[in-house]
Design an enzyme around this catalytic site. Structure first.
Site, PDB file in Angstrom:
ATOM      1  N   LEU A   1       0.803  -1.203   0.000  1.00  0.00           N
ATOM      2  CA  LEU A   1       0.000   0.000   0.000  1.00  0.00           C
ATOM      3  C   LEU A   1       0.837   1.253   0.000  1.00  0.00           C
ATOM      4  O   LEU A   1       0.379   2.321  -0.343  1.00  0.00           O
ATOM      5  CB  LEU A   1      -0.857   0.019   1.270  1.00  0.00           C
ATOM      6  CG  LEU A   1      -2.267  -0.525   1.128  1.00  0.00           C
ATOM      7  CD1 LEU A   1      -2.972  -0.449   2.452  1.00  0.00           C
ATOM      8  CD2 LEU A   1      -3.028   0.253   0.071  1.00  0.00           C
ATOM      9  N   ARG A   2       2.099   1.097   0.437  1.00  0.00           N
ATOM     10  CA  ARG A   2       2.902   2.282   0.625  1.00  0.00           C
ATOM     11  C   ARG A   2       3.058   3.066  -0.671  1.00  0.00           C
ATOM     12  O   ARG A   2       3.115   4.283  -0.676  1.00  0.00           O
ATOM     13  CB  ARG A   2       4.268   1.897   1.185  1.00  0.00           C
ATOM     14  CG  ARG A   2       4.919   3.055   1.894  1.00  0.00           C
ATOM     15  CD  ARG A   2       6.184   2.663   2.578  1.00  0.00           C
ATOM     16  NE  ARG A   2       5.969   2.228   3.934  1.00  0.00           N
ATOM     17  CZ  ARG A   2       6.504   1.138   4.458  1.00  0.00           C
ATOM     18  NH1 ARG A   2       7.257   0.373   3.718  1.00  0.00           N
ATOM     19  NH2 ARG A   2       6.290   0.824   5.697  1.00  0.00           N
ATOM     20  N   GLY A   3       3.110   2.331  -1.781  1.00  0.00           N
ATOM     21  CA  GLY A   3       3.232   2.974  -3.077  1.00  0.00           C
ATOM     22  C   GLY A   3       2.094   3.940  -3.324  1.00  0.00           C
ATOM     23  O   GLY A   3       2.311   5.104  -3.665  1.00  0.00           O
TER      24      GLY A   3
END
Lengths: 559, 333
Positions: free
Chosen positions: B271-273
């Site tokens: 999810l960090r992207g």
């Protein structure tokens, strides 16, 4: 390509320029030990204050800080000034720079990026192409002089006059930029060094302006040793396609430069640079290998470490160089002597609650796990190529991906035709490994003995650096080229057996993977001789081959 | 030594953009810079730190407290007076020990007076500024872990040698490295907010211009700085405007959908992207003075925010940037 006419004369010239503009040229590398290097060092000693940088210098001594031992004795903080601060325009000579650890190199690089007031001379005793001083430092000094091939010291004594001031260097910008591009030099630092060197060369000659001679010298001394490729053959005009020019540089880049260009023909300069490219650079260019130095850390990562790892207990020592003070043990060592010390001190000035002296200091010891390096030794001969070279390549790639995740290093050796070749020195770079592997051709005889010998040498080197080597041979075990490169099945077999025995006696962990179409006694016998595991691989895909190797590898199972 | 003006740096547009985004919204996360030596990576980072206006610090505080935070650091600082101090730029040397980075027991005090005092390390020094790590790929793994952890949490917690200390350590982490010399583990790469690829300009006029500007700066740094003062002022204004605007900007739903689609298309893990992509797009919109975040902002920051998060395919040589550009072309035409 011809060796430079006289590397020693060039090195002396470089030394002279360096002394003329030490803060801008920053330093030089002198490669190759021998009398020629001493000539250059003598020159430096005669004309500047020099200090030697002991390889074991600690941080406090290098950069300054609290002198713990003196502070304890004096009972008040005693500061010591750092070696770098004491240099004051002198020349700092770093012996055995190719063994310099990352920690020291990092600090020096940092000092050089700041307002450091010293010139650094790196003495490089490396022999192998990959034994180089730390790249971070190589990039930060202007001159790379290779004196390893110098046999004659017969040169005219360099004249010693130095002129202050730098010439106007505007004219040399374009030719230098062109030569740097032609030689594939990306670093902007190199360009700036070349510019300063040209200016210094003019100043030393007592000229106001930079002329062709100055630019040629700068190209020869600064740019040539940094070449990463040979320029395309001549007949290249100045009107080279220049992809999107930056918005700002448009206006004035035009006229002045065109004039300069007419003054200084860059062909001449490029030629001067080419003549000075040392042969091993050419080799590296040919081998498409980038410079890589012996991995740092002095004599390698020891199993017993003062820095990190599992705690092993404490031992007497000074908390410097990153060694951590074992506080409890230090206090324990100091406590029994308190009464005595108080009595000694009572008539003195300092009376502190606890008297700790230098000899009480204890530092932690740690046990560190050595990094593992997997050496692939691939049989790329005709027989193997026909059979399973592609499969072997696939397997190596899968293991590479694994090694990448685990951060272990890999190296690649191939043997075919007359001998063995180190395609990839130990690296963590997946990019380079993949490239080396993709470029591996197949065909020719099977110089098994050469392959085994090279693998053993590399294994020994890795072990001497404190890492754990693991050899993986992918071969069918049938040799037909002897160790000296001549064909002949009988001699080849005997040589291979001798080489295998040498591996066994070096106690190197190894595995032999039989890549012949159907298992034959050759490879099994080879494995037995070198006391390695034998893994026949009748029909396999790369995936299962990879699994087999990962399972056989002692280090990785634990890691 | 006087710093090179930020606006006088030739080329390096991507690196400059990433630094500006990080200056507008440090929460984007650090910047990872890939590139060879001598391409001016640290010059650009230093230049930005020197460009930013001085920050007020409680007088004498070793932990860089703002005046209204005075007394909340481990020292604790007591002064109510503020002192202007340049934005810190800390250069972490390759051989740095854990003690120097985290801070450690003040040996001298401990041994001489038996006092348990903490000597702040480089993390405390970098608070409210930049922490630059050259060749981060060669740094010890445990140090990289630790740095990224502190960078993400904004707090340095020390529990060792009988010390129990926590202090604020909010900084923009800038790592640089050359992938040819060893790679960073994917887990660590993922924790950098943005990544940029720096190359020396290949065209001759740019390279000549670089040499010319360096020579001019070396010859007379003050005059050179004066020459660029106006450009520098413009960038400062841009950053200040961005910092003010970024909080109030909202991201419309269609842009959120775009972001999700793009991440799925390129196969960015985790999810960090997506989060970083959103944040960076917002910061860019603020930087450009836009009223709302639009697709163009998203597209412009996508390579920076996603490039280092794509799953590596051992057998695929295609560069990450190319894969992202291809996906953008397919999705948004």
């Amino acid at each position: 390509m011809t060796h430079p006419a006289n590397p020693l004369a060039d090195a002396l010239l470089a030394a002279k320029l360096l002394l003329a503009a030490p803060t801008r040229l920053r330093g030089m590398v002198l490669r190759g030990s021998g009398p020629a290097r001493d000539v250059v060092l003598d020159y430096l000693r005669q004309h500047a204050t020099t200090r030697r940088l002991p390889p074991h210098i600690d941080e406090a001594r290098l950069l300054g800080g609290v002198d713990i031992a003196a502070s304890l004795t004096a009972g008040k903080p005693v500061m010591q000034s750092g070696l770098l601060a004491e240099m004051a325009g002198g020349v700092l000579i770093a012996p055995m720079a190719e063994r310099m650890g990352d920690a020291l190199a990092g600090r020096l690089a940092q000092a050089m990026d700041g307002a450091a007031d010293f010139a650094l001379v790196l003495l490089d005793d490396g022999v192998e192409a990959d034994e180089r001083p730390p790249a971070a430092l190589m990039d930060r000094v202007a001159f790379h002089c290779d004196l390893s091939g110098v046999t004659s010291l017969d040169i005219a004594p360099a004249d010693t006059t130095l002129f202050a001031g730098a010439g106007a260097a505007e004219d040399c910008l374009l030719p230098l930029a062109n030569v740097a591009t032609a030689l594939g030099i990306d670093s902007v630092r190199a360009l700036l060094f070349a510019q300063s060197a040209a200016a210094a060369h003019a100043a030393v000659a007592g000229r106001e302006d930079v002329v062709q001679d100055d630019v040629a010298a700068a190209a020869r001394l600064v740019l040539a040793p940094r070449a990463t490729r040979l320029p395309p053959p001549p007949a290249q005009d100045e009107g080279e396609e220049a992809p999107p020019p930056p918005p700002e540089s448009g206006e004035d880049a035009g006229d002045t430069d065109r004039d300069a260009l007419s003054e200084i023909p860059e062909d001449v300069i490029l030629e001067a640079a080419l003549a000075a490219i040392p042969p091993d650079v050419l080799e590296m260019i040919a081998g498409n290998a980038k410079q890589r130095r012996a991995s740092g850390g002095g004599s390698g990562k020891r199993t017993k470490s003062k820095l990190r790892g599992k705690l092993l207990g404490a031992r007497p020592g000074m908390p410097r160089d990153g060694a951590r003070l074992a506080l409890i043990d230090t206090l324990r060592a100091a406590v029994p002597f308190q009464e005595l010390r108080r009595r000694e001190r009572r008539n003195g000035t300092g009376f502190t609650a606890l008297q700790v002296r230098k000899e009480d200091l204890r530092i932690h010891r740690f046990e560190e796990r050595a990094a593992s390096v997997t050496v692939f030794c691939v049989d790329a001969s005709g027989s193997a190529a026909a059979a399973r070279l592609a499969e072997a390549k696939g397997a190596v790639e899968l293991i590479l991906a694994q090694a990448y995740v685990k951060r272990s290093e890999v190296a690649l050796i191939a043997f075919r035709k007359e001998g063995a070749e180190l395609l990839l020195p130990p690296t963590r770079s997946l990019t380079r490994a993949r490239r080396a592997l993709a470029g591996l051709p197949g065909g020719g005889g099977t110089p098994l003995a050469s392959g085994l010998a090279l693998a053993r040498e590399l294994g020994a080197t890795i072990a001497s650096r404190g890492n754990t080597p693991f050899l993986v041979f992918l071969t069918d075990g049938s040799a037909n080229i002897a160790a000296d490169g001549t064909p002949g099945r009988k001699q080849a077999g005997e040589d291979a057996e001798a080489a295998a025995k040498a591996i066994a006696s070096s106690r190197l962990d190894a595995v032999v993977i039989d890549i012949s179409p159907r298992p034959r006694p050759d490879a099994r016998k080879l494995a037995e001789t070198m006391r390695a595991r034998y893994l026949p691989l009748p029909v396999a895909d790369a995936q299962s081959l990879s699994k087999v190797i990962m399972a056989a590898q002692p280090e990785s199972a634990a890691a | 030594m006087s710093r090179f003006p930020f606006s006088a740096i030739v080329g390096q547009d991507e690196m400059k953009l990433a630094l500006l985004i990080a200056a507008v919204d440090p929460a984007v996360g650090g910047v990872m810079v890939f590139g060879d030596r001598g391409t001016g990576k640290s010059t650009a980072a230093r230049a930005l730190a020197a460009l930013l206006p001085p920050i007020p610090i409680a007088d004498g505080c070793r932990y860089g407290c703002t005046p209204d935070q005075a007394g909340t650091c481990p020292d604790p600082c007591t002064s109510t007076r503020a002192r202007k101090s340049p934005v810190p730029f800390v250069d972490l040397p390759l051989g740095a020990t854990e003690d120097r980075v985290l801070g450690a027991l003040d040996l001298e005090k401990a041994l001489r007076s038996g006092e348990k005092a903490f000597e702040p390390g480089l993390l405390a020094k970098a608070h409210r500024g930049f922490l630059y790590i050259d060749e981060i790929n060669l740094l010890e793994d445990h140090l990289v872990d630790l740095l990224l952890d502190v960078a993400a949490s904004g707090e340095n917690v020390v529990e060792r040698e009988g010390l129990s200390i926590r202090h604020r350590a909010r900084f923009v982490l800038i790592g640089s490295g050359n992938p040819e010399e060893g790679e960073l583990r994917p887990q660590l790469l993922d924790r950098f907010g943005l990544s940029v690829e720096v190359r020396t300009p290949k065209d001759i006029p740019s390279r000549v211009e670089i040499m010319r500007r360096c020579a001019a700066q070396e010859a007379d740094a003050t005059a050179f700085a004066a020459e660029w003062a106006e450009e520098e002022g413009k960038i400062l204004k841009q950053i200040a405007r961005g910092q003010k605007k970024v909080a109030s900007l909202t991201v419309p739903d269609d842009v959120l959908t775009d972001a999700a689609e793009l991440c799925a298309a390129v196969g960015a893990d985790g999810l960090r992207g997506e989060l970083t992509l959103m944040r960076a797009a917002k910061a860019l919109a603020a930087l450009r003075g836009a009223k709302a975040v639009r697709r163009e902002h998203l597209v412009d920051v996508a390579p920076l925010a996603l490039r280092h998060r794509l799953r590596r395919d051992v057998l695929d040589e295609t560069g990450s940037t190319v894969r992202i550009e291809r996906a953008i072309a397919e999705l948004f035409g």
